[in-house]
Design an enzyme around this catalytic site. Sequence first.
Site, PDB file in Angstrom:
ATOM      1  N   ASN A 246      42.828  44.059  41.168  1.00 57.81           N
ATOM      2  CA  ASN A 246      43.453  43.488  40.108  1.00 57.81           C
ATOM      3  C   ASN A 246      44.801  44.419  39.483  1.00 57.81           C
ATOM      4  OD1 ASN A 246      42.733  45.376  38.101  1.00 57.81           O
ATOM      5  ND2 ASN A 246      40.828  44.836  38.593  1.00 57.81           N
TER       6      ASN A 246
ATOM      7  N   LYS B 226      38.900  43.250  61.497  1.00 58.40           N
ATOM      8  CA  LYS B 226      39.834  42.588  60.671  1.00 58.40           C
ATOM      9  C   LYS B 226      39.624  40.949  60.863  1.00 58.40           C
ATOM     10  CE  LYS B 226      44.738  41.743  60.465  1.00 58.40           C
ATOM     11  NZ  LYS B 226      46.011  41.827  61.280  1.00 58.40           N
TER      12      LYS B 226
ATOM     13  N   PHE C 175      36.055  47.600  26.786  1.00 61.66           N
ATOM     14  CA  PHE C 175      37.062  46.760  26.761  1.00 61.66           C
ATOM     15  C   PHE C 175      36.636  45.420  26.732  1.00 61.66           C
ATOM     16  CE2 PHE C 175      40.948  49.287  26.259  1.00 61.66           C
ATOM     17  CZ  PHE C 175      40.697  50.345  25.638  1.00 61.66           C
TER      18      PHE C 175
ATOM     19  N   LYS D 208      30.602  39.784  24.449  1.00 63.46           N
ATOM     20  CA  LYS D 208      30.349  40.979  25.120  1.00 63.46           C
ATOM     21  C   LYS D 208      29.957  41.958  24.351  1.00 63.46           C
ATOM     22  CE  LYS D 208      33.997  40.006  28.570  1.00 63.46           C
ATOM     23  NZ  LYS D 208      35.633  39.819  28.920  1.00 63.46           N
TER      24      LYS D 208
END
Length: 400
Positions: free
Chosen positions: A211, A290, A324, A338
Site C-alpha cells: 500500500n 514467477k 489508527f 474499530k
Amino acid sequence: MKIALGVTGGVAAYKAAELVRRLQQEKLDVQVVMTRSAQEFITPLTFAALTGKKVITEMFGERDASPANVESAIEHIAVAQRIDLLLVAPATADILGHFAHGIAGDFLTTLYLATKAPVVVAPAMNVNMWEHPATQSNLAALRARGVHVVDPDEGYLACGMTGAGRLAATEAIAKKVLSVLGLRHDLEGQSVLVTAGPTCEDLDPVRFLTNRSSGKMGYAIADASVRRGAHVILVSGPTDLRIPESVDWVPVRTTEEMRTAVLERCGEANIVIMAAAVADYRPAASQAQKLKRGDAGLTIELEPTPDILAQLGGNKGGRTIVGFAAETERIAENARAKLQRKGADIIVANDVTQEGAGFDTDTNIVTLFLRDGREIPLPKLSKFDVANRILDQILTLRAS
Ligand code: PMT
C-alpha cells in the site's frame, strides 16, 4: 537538533558559556554567533573551546573574492536553513530593536531574518532600558510575530541598580528552548512500541501486494517519543526514511513478520501505537516460481491476515494501546467500530481522501476517538505535531 546561540554585548554575556554547557547536556548541537560588542565582554575562544566549533563573529571575512570568502558571505543562509531554533541570550535592547524593525547589518540580525526556525530571546539590560516604552514596544512586536521571550529576572543589576533586567536563570532559558523544540521529558521511564510503514505480501518471487504508506506518521511518533525521553521500539515495514536517533529499530516486511516482532517485543512496552498500514489480505498461496503470463485472466485467492492490533487489544495488561484508522468514508462510525472490535484505548482516524492527510504527506488531519465516547478533532498539523498530540492524550489517559 541544531541551535544557533546568538550572544550580544552585555555584562551577562559570560553566562552564555554556562548556557552552552546546559544545552549540550540535552544533546543539542550549538553554533555560537557573537556580535562585535559581545566580544568586548567575552572572547570567541571560550565558546570555540566549549563547542569545538568556529564561532561566527563576522558577516564577511577578508576583502577578497576567494571561494572561501564567497562561502562565508552566504553562510548566514546556510546556518539559517540548518538550525532548528535561534536563541539569543543575552539579548540587548539594541538587538531587540534590530529584530523588531528588520534591520540586518551583521551576521546575527541577518540570520534572524533568514531563518524560518523558531526564535527565543532572553533579554538582559539596565532596568530603565528594560522598562523604556521603545524596548517594550519592540518586544510586543516580536511577541506578536511569534518570537518567544524569556523575561529577565528582578534583582541587583551590574549597573548598580535594582529591578527587572537580569538575564533569566540558565535553567529557565533551557526549559523554554526544550519546550519550543518539543523536547519535553515527560515520557522518561516509559517504553513505547510503534509500528510504521506498509507491509508487503508476496504473490511470487518478484511481485507483492502492498500500500501507499511511507512510514512518515509512525516515524514521527517514534521521533517525538524519543525526544520526550521514552525508550522506543520501532517495528517498521519497508520505507526510505532515516531511522530516528536512539530508537531500537526492528525492520520487517510481511504482516506475519510484523506480528511476530510486535508480540515478541510488546512485553517491554507500556504504550503501543500501531500506525503501520498493515495488509488486511495476503495471497492464500505464494508461488515458488514467477507467475507466467497467459492469455486468460488471472484470479488470485486472498486470505485475511492476522489482526495484530486486535490480538494486542485482547491481552492489554497495563498497556495503553493506540490504533489508527485509515478511512475514506463514514469516518466516525468506522473509527468507533474499530475502537470496540480491536480493544484499543484510542483510535486515531484519518480521512485519507483529504488534502494534507493520510499517506505520504508531511501533515495529517486526525480525530482521536476515546473509549469514554469523546472525539477530539485536530486541525491540519505536521505529522510530528500530530505525534505529540497523541502522546499528550496517552499521558492524560495514563494519569487518570
Ligand atoms: O505512513 P504514512 O505515509 O505517513 O501514512 C500514514 C497512515 C495513513 C498509514 C496512518 O496515518 C494510518 O492511518 N495508519 C493505519 C493504516 C491502516 O492500516 O488502517 P486500518 O484502518 O486498515 O487498520 C486499523 C488498525 O489496525 C491500524 O492501527 C493497523 O495498524 C491495525 N491492523 C490492521 C490490519 C492488520 N492485519 N493488523 C493490524 O494490526
